[in-house]
Design a protein around this motif. Sequence first.
Motif, short mmCIF file in Angstrom:
data_model
loop_
_atom_site.label_atom_id
_atom_site.label_comp_id
_atom_site.label_asym_id
_atom_site.label_seq_id
_atom_site.Cartn_x
_atom_site.Cartn_y
_atom_site.Cartn_z
N ASP A 6 43.80 51.63 55.05
CA ASP A 6 44.21 51.71 56.61
C ASP A 6 43.47 51.83 57.08
O ASP A 6 43.35 53.32 56.79
N LYS B 22 49.52 41.50 54.21
CA LYS B 22 48.52 40.55 53.60
C LYS B 22 47.02 40.94 54.21
O LYS B 22 46.44 40.69 53.51
N ILE B 23 47.29 42.09 55.12
CA ILE B 23 46.03 42.30 55.85
C ILE B 23 45.53 43.91 54.78
O ILE B 23 44.54 44.27 55.33
N LYS B 43 36.55 44.22 61.59
CA LYS B 43 37.09 43.47 60.56
C LYS B 43 38.34 43.48 60.61
O LYS B 43 38.75 42.47 59.85
N LEU B 44 38.68 44.66 61.67
CA LEU B 44 40.89 44.29 61.16
C LEU B 44 41.29 42.96 62.18
O LEU B 44 42.06 42.18 61.44
N LYS B 47 40.66 40.09 59.95
CA LYS B 47 41.48 39.86 58.86
C LYS B 47 43.03 39.17 59.66
O LYS B 47 44.02 38.86 59.42
N TYR B 50 42.93 36.44 60.68
CA TYR B 50 42.70 34.71 59.34
C TYR B 50 43.83 34.85 58.94
O TYR B 50 44.75 33.93 58.27
N ALA B 51 44.65 36.27 59.13
CA ALA B 51 45.79 35.71 58.10
C ALA B 51 46.75 34.74 59.53
O ALA B 51 47.77 34.16 59.13
#
Lengths: 145, 72
Positions: A6, B22-23, B43-44, B47, B50-51
């Motif tokens: 994370d 999921k991510i 980047k997150l 993600k 996309y999710a």
Amino acid sequence: MEKIKDERLVLQNLKNIRTAFFLQTAGILLILLYQLIVEGPKSLVANPLWILLILISTVLIYKNLLITDDVVDEKTNPGPYYRVILYAIGLASLLGLLVFLNPGERVATSMTAALIGAGATFVCTIIPFTIVHHSLKKRLENEEG
Amino acid sequence: MKNNVRVARAQQGYTQQQLAEKIGVTRQTISLIEKGKYNPTLKLCLKICYAVHKKLDDVFWMEKEVFEDGKN
């Protein structure tokens, strides 16, 4: 222990490491200061913690060299690399000459002292200059590309 | 910073835990992003988008006035 994936926790982990680093460095400084006051400077430099502190400081300074390069706004062309080598050789020769003329009492000959002085100056100059040179060159390439 | 992650997640019927799995982050991170207390990296953000099958604009865009009013 599971590897942290994370990004928030990775960042938090880095902040924790920073705090620990500050505390550790403060602790080392306090110990060395105590030793300096109680036992004197000779005992201070004989302590392995002293070498550790110098090592940590050197690594930090070298790493920060790369950051400060980015803060400078001008597009500086570092020029050819041989110039860096010439600077280092020039500075080393100058210091070597100074030591040759005034060698002190600890070494066998003036030439030995001069060689040690020049060698140390050369190494200590060429490494940071090379890092800055490559960093400036890389930045120039990135801006042009 | 303000965002629409909570709405987009609810539209897909995901819980915070499901989206987090999921991510590949923790539920707490999703919660903090939704509250605007943690700014994710690009980047997150991608993600997440996309999710929840949304575009970056739909989830993270905000008008300049809102951005500059200092409350974000």
